[in-house]
Write an enzyme that holds these catalytic residues in place. Structure first.
Site, PDB file in Angstrom:
ATOM      1  N   TYR A 104       0.845  -1.209   0.000  1.00  0.00           N
ATOM      2  CA  TYR A 104       0.000   0.000   0.000  1.00  0.00           C
ATOM      3  C   TYR A 104       0.876   1.253   0.000  1.00  0.00           C
ATOM      4  CZ  TYR A 104      -2.886   3.663   2.143  1.00  0.00           C
ATOM      5  OH  TYR A 104      -3.510   4.854   2.444  1.00  0.00           O
TER       6      TYR A 104
HETATM    7  N1  LIG Z   1      -7.374   4.576   6.817  1.00  0.00           N
HETATM    8  C1  LIG Z   1      -6.331   5.256   7.212  1.00  0.00           C
HETATM    9  O1  LIG Z   1      -5.929   5.231   8.400  1.00  0.00           O
HETATM   10  C2  LIG Z   1      -5.592   6.126   6.205  1.00  0.00           C
HETATM   11  C3  LIG Z   1      -4.447   6.803   6.623  1.00  0.00           C
HETATM   12  C4  LIG Z   1      -3.817   7.667   5.722  1.00  0.00           C
HETATM   13  C5  LIG Z   1      -4.336   7.844   4.441  1.00  0.00           C
HETATM   14  N2  LIG Z   1      -5.450   7.160   4.049  1.00  0.00           N
HETATM   15  C6  LIG Z   1      -5.969   7.392   2.697  1.00  0.00           C
HETATM   16  O2  LIG Z   1      -7.209   8.075   2.754  1.00  0.00           O
HETATM   17  C7  LIG Z   1      -8.065   7.561   1.719  1.00  0.00           C
HETATM   18  C8  LIG Z   1      -9.493   7.848   2.073  1.00  0.00           C
HETATM   19  O3  LIG Z   1      -9.880   7.047   3.164  1.00  0.00           O
HETATM   20  P1  LIG Z   1     -11.426   6.800   3.494  1.00  0.00           P
HETATM   21  O4  LIG Z   1     -11.486   5.847   4.629  1.00  0.00           O
HETATM   22  O5  LIG Z   1     -12.111   8.120   3.592  1.00  0.00           O
HETATM   23  O6  LIG Z   1     -11.901   6.072   2.140  1.00  0.00           O
HETATM   24  P2  LIG Z   1     -13.185   5.185   1.875  1.00  0.00           P
HETATM   25  O7  LIG Z   1     -14.306   5.555   2.788  1.00  0.00           O
HETATM   26  O8  LIG Z   1     -12.752   3.756   1.828  1.00  0.00           O
HETATM   27  O9  LIG Z   1     -13.600   5.674   0.414  1.00  0.00           O
HETATM   28  C9  LIG Z   1     -12.865   5.340  -0.721  1.00  0.00           C
HETATM   29  C10 LIG Z   1     -13.597   5.907  -1.930  1.00  0.00           C
HETATM   30  O10 LIG Z   1     -12.858   5.529  -3.095  1.00  0.00           O
HETATM   31  C11 LIG Z   1     -13.789   5.157  -4.089  1.00  0.00           C
HETATM   32  N3  LIG Z   1     -13.254   4.232  -5.068  1.00  0.00           N
HETATM   33  C12 LIG Z   1     -12.753   2.982  -4.855  1.00  0.00           C
HETATM   34  N4  LIG Z   1     -12.411   2.423  -6.047  1.00  0.00           N
HETATM   35  C13 LIG Z   1     -12.717   3.331  -7.008  1.00  0.00           C
HETATM   36  C14 LIG Z   1     -12.627   3.322  -8.422  1.00  0.00           C
HETATM   37  N5  LIG Z   1     -12.153   2.266  -9.106  1.00  0.00           N
HETATM   38  N6  LIG Z   1     -13.045   4.420  -9.098  1.00  0.00           N
HETATM   39  C15 LIG Z   1     -13.526   5.515  -8.429  1.00  0.00           C
HETATM   40  N7  LIG Z   1     -13.647   5.563  -7.093  1.00  0.00           N
HETATM   41  C16 LIG Z   1     -13.248   4.490  -6.390  1.00  0.00           C
HETATM   42  C17 LIG Z   1     -14.943   4.494  -3.322  1.00  0.00           C
HETATM   43  O11 LIG Z   1     -16.087   4.505  -4.156  1.00  0.00           O
HETATM   44  P3  LIG Z   1     -17.467   3.745  -3.776  1.00  0.00           P
HETATM   45  O12 LIG Z   1     -18.143   4.627  -2.779  1.00  0.00           O
HETATM   46  O13 LIG Z   1     -18.155   3.647  -5.087  1.00  0.00           O
HETATM   47  O14 LIG Z   1     -17.073   2.407  -3.192  1.00  0.00           O
HETATM   48  C18 LIG Z   1     -15.032   5.394  -2.102  1.00  0.00           C
HETATM   49  O15 LIG Z   1     -15.878   6.489  -2.381  1.00  0.00           O
HETATM   50  C19 LIG Z   1      -7.689   6.077   1.693  1.00  0.00           C
HETATM   51  O16 LIG Z   1      -8.026   5.450   0.529  1.00  0.00           O
HETATM   52  C20 LIG Z   1      -6.192   6.093   1.966  1.00  0.00           C
HETATM   53  O17 LIG Z   1      -5.441   6.070   0.771  1.00  0.00           O
HETATM   54  C21 LIG Z   1      -6.075   6.308   4.913  1.00  0.00           C
END
Ligand SMILES: NC(=O)c1ccc[n+]([C@@H]2O[C@H](COP(=O)([O-])OP(=O)(O)OC[C@H]3O[C@@H](n4cnc5c(N)ncnc54)[C@H](OP(=O)(O)O)[C@@H]3O)[C@@H](O)[C@H]2O)c1
Length: 214
Positions: free
Chosen positions: A127
Site C-alpha cells: 500500500y
Molecule cells: N485509513 C487510514 O488510516 C488512512 C491513513 C492515511 C491515508 N489514508 C488514505 O485516505 C483515503 C481515504 O480514506 P477513506 O477511509 O475516507 O476512504 P473510503 O471511505 O474507503 O472511500 C474510498 C472511496 O474511493 C472510491 N473508489 C474505490 N475504487 C474506485 C474506483 N475504481 N473508481 C472511483 N472511485 C473508487 C470508493 O467509491 P465507492 O463509494 O463507489 O465504493 C469510495 O468512495 C484512503 O483510501 C487512503 O489512501 C487512509
C-alpha cells in the site's frame, strides 16, 4: 474553482464535499461509480456528480475542471491487485488526464509511509509503495501539487487543530477524517501549500495557521 473530487462517496470524500459546499470560492464535482449516490452527495455540498471509474476512461470527468482532489482508495477489504489498480494506477491516470486537459491544480490524499514503504509492516508495504508511486508521478508532473500525508484516520469529530511537518518526529495518535478534509480544502486556497508534501496528525495548531507556517 471547479474541483473534481475522486472518492467523493468515501468517508473523507463526503467530508471534503461538506467543506467545499461551504466555501464560496469553489464548486465541487463529485466523481461517483453509482448514480444513486448523487442525491445524497449533492445535499452534502456537491454542485453536481459525474459517473467515472478510476479503472476506466477518465477524460470526460476532468474536462473543464480547474482542480482535482484525489481521496479515493481501494480500502482494506480488497487485495494488493486493487491497491495497484486504484490507489496507484487510478491516481496516475487521473494525473495524466489532468495534464492532458489543462487542469492545473492537484491535491493528493496520500499517507505517512508513502516515502518509506520498507518500514511498513508486511501488510502495509505494498500500500505504501503504491501511494508513493502515485505521489512520485504527481511530483514529476507539470501540475501544481499539494501532497497531504496523514497518519491513521479516525471517525472522531474534527476540532480543526493539527500537528504538521514535512516529516513528523513521531506518528503516535491519529487524525479525524473531518480535519483531513478541512486541510485538503483549505490547501486549495493557501498558496504556501503549492509544491509541498507534508505530514499531519491531530495537534494544537489551527489548520489555516499550520498550512501558512509550512
Ligand atoms: N485509513 C487510514 O488510516 C488512512 C491513513 C492515511 C491515508 N489514508 C488514505 O485516505 C483515503 C481515504 O480514506 P477513506 O477511509 O475516507 O476512504 P473510503 O471511505 O474507503 O472511500 C474510498 C472511496 O474511493 C472510491 N473508489 C474505490 N475504487 C474506485 C474506483 N475504481 N473508481 C472511483 N472511485 C473508487 C470508493 O467509491 P465507492 O463509494 O463507489 O465504493 C469510495 O468512495 C484512503 O483510501 C487512503 O489512501 C487512509
Amino acid at each position: 474553482m471547479k474541483v473534481l473530487v475522486a472518492g467523493a462517496n468515501g468517508s473523507t470524500g463526503r467530508s471534503i464535499l461538506n467543506h467545499l459546499g461551504k466555501n464560496d470560492n469553489h464548486e465541487a464535482i463529485a466523481m461517483v461509480r453509482d448514480n444513486s449516490q448523487a442525491e445524497t452527495l449533492e445535499k452534502l455540498g456537491a454542485s453536481t456528480t459525474i459517473l467515472a471509474d478510476l479503472e476506466k476512461e477518465l477524460d470526460h470527468a476532468v474536462e473543464g475542471c480547474d482542480a482535482i482532489i484525489f481521496a479515493a482508495g481501494s480500502g482494506s477489504k480488497t487485495g494488493p491487485d486493487k491497491t495497484t489498480l486504484v490507489d496507484e494506477q487510478g491516481a496516475i491516470k487521473l494525473i495524466e488526464a489532468a495534464e492532458k486537459h489543462g487542469v492545473k491544480r492537484f491535491v493528493m490524499l496520500s499517507t505517512v509511509g508513502a516515502d518509506k514503504p520498507e518500514v511498513g509492516s508486511d501488510d502495509m508495504k505494498h500500500y505504501y509503495k503504491s501511494k508513493g508511486n502515485a505521489d512520485e508521478k504527481l511530483i514529476n508532473s507539470s501540475l501544481v501539487y499539494t501532497i497531504v500525508r496523514p497518519g491513521r484516520l479516525s471517525y472522531d469529530s474534527g476540532n480543526g487543530k493539527i500537528r504538521i511537518a514535512e516529516k513528523l518526529e513521531d506518528y503516535s495518535g491519529d487524525i479525524p477524517r473531518e480535519d483531513v478534509a478541512k486541510v485538503i480544502v483549505e490547501s486549495l486556497d493557501v498558496q504556501n501549500t503549492h509544491g509541498k508534501i507534508f505530514e499531519i496528525l491531530t495537534g494544537d495548531q489551527d489548520i489555516n495557521e499550520a498550512l501558512k507556517s509550512l
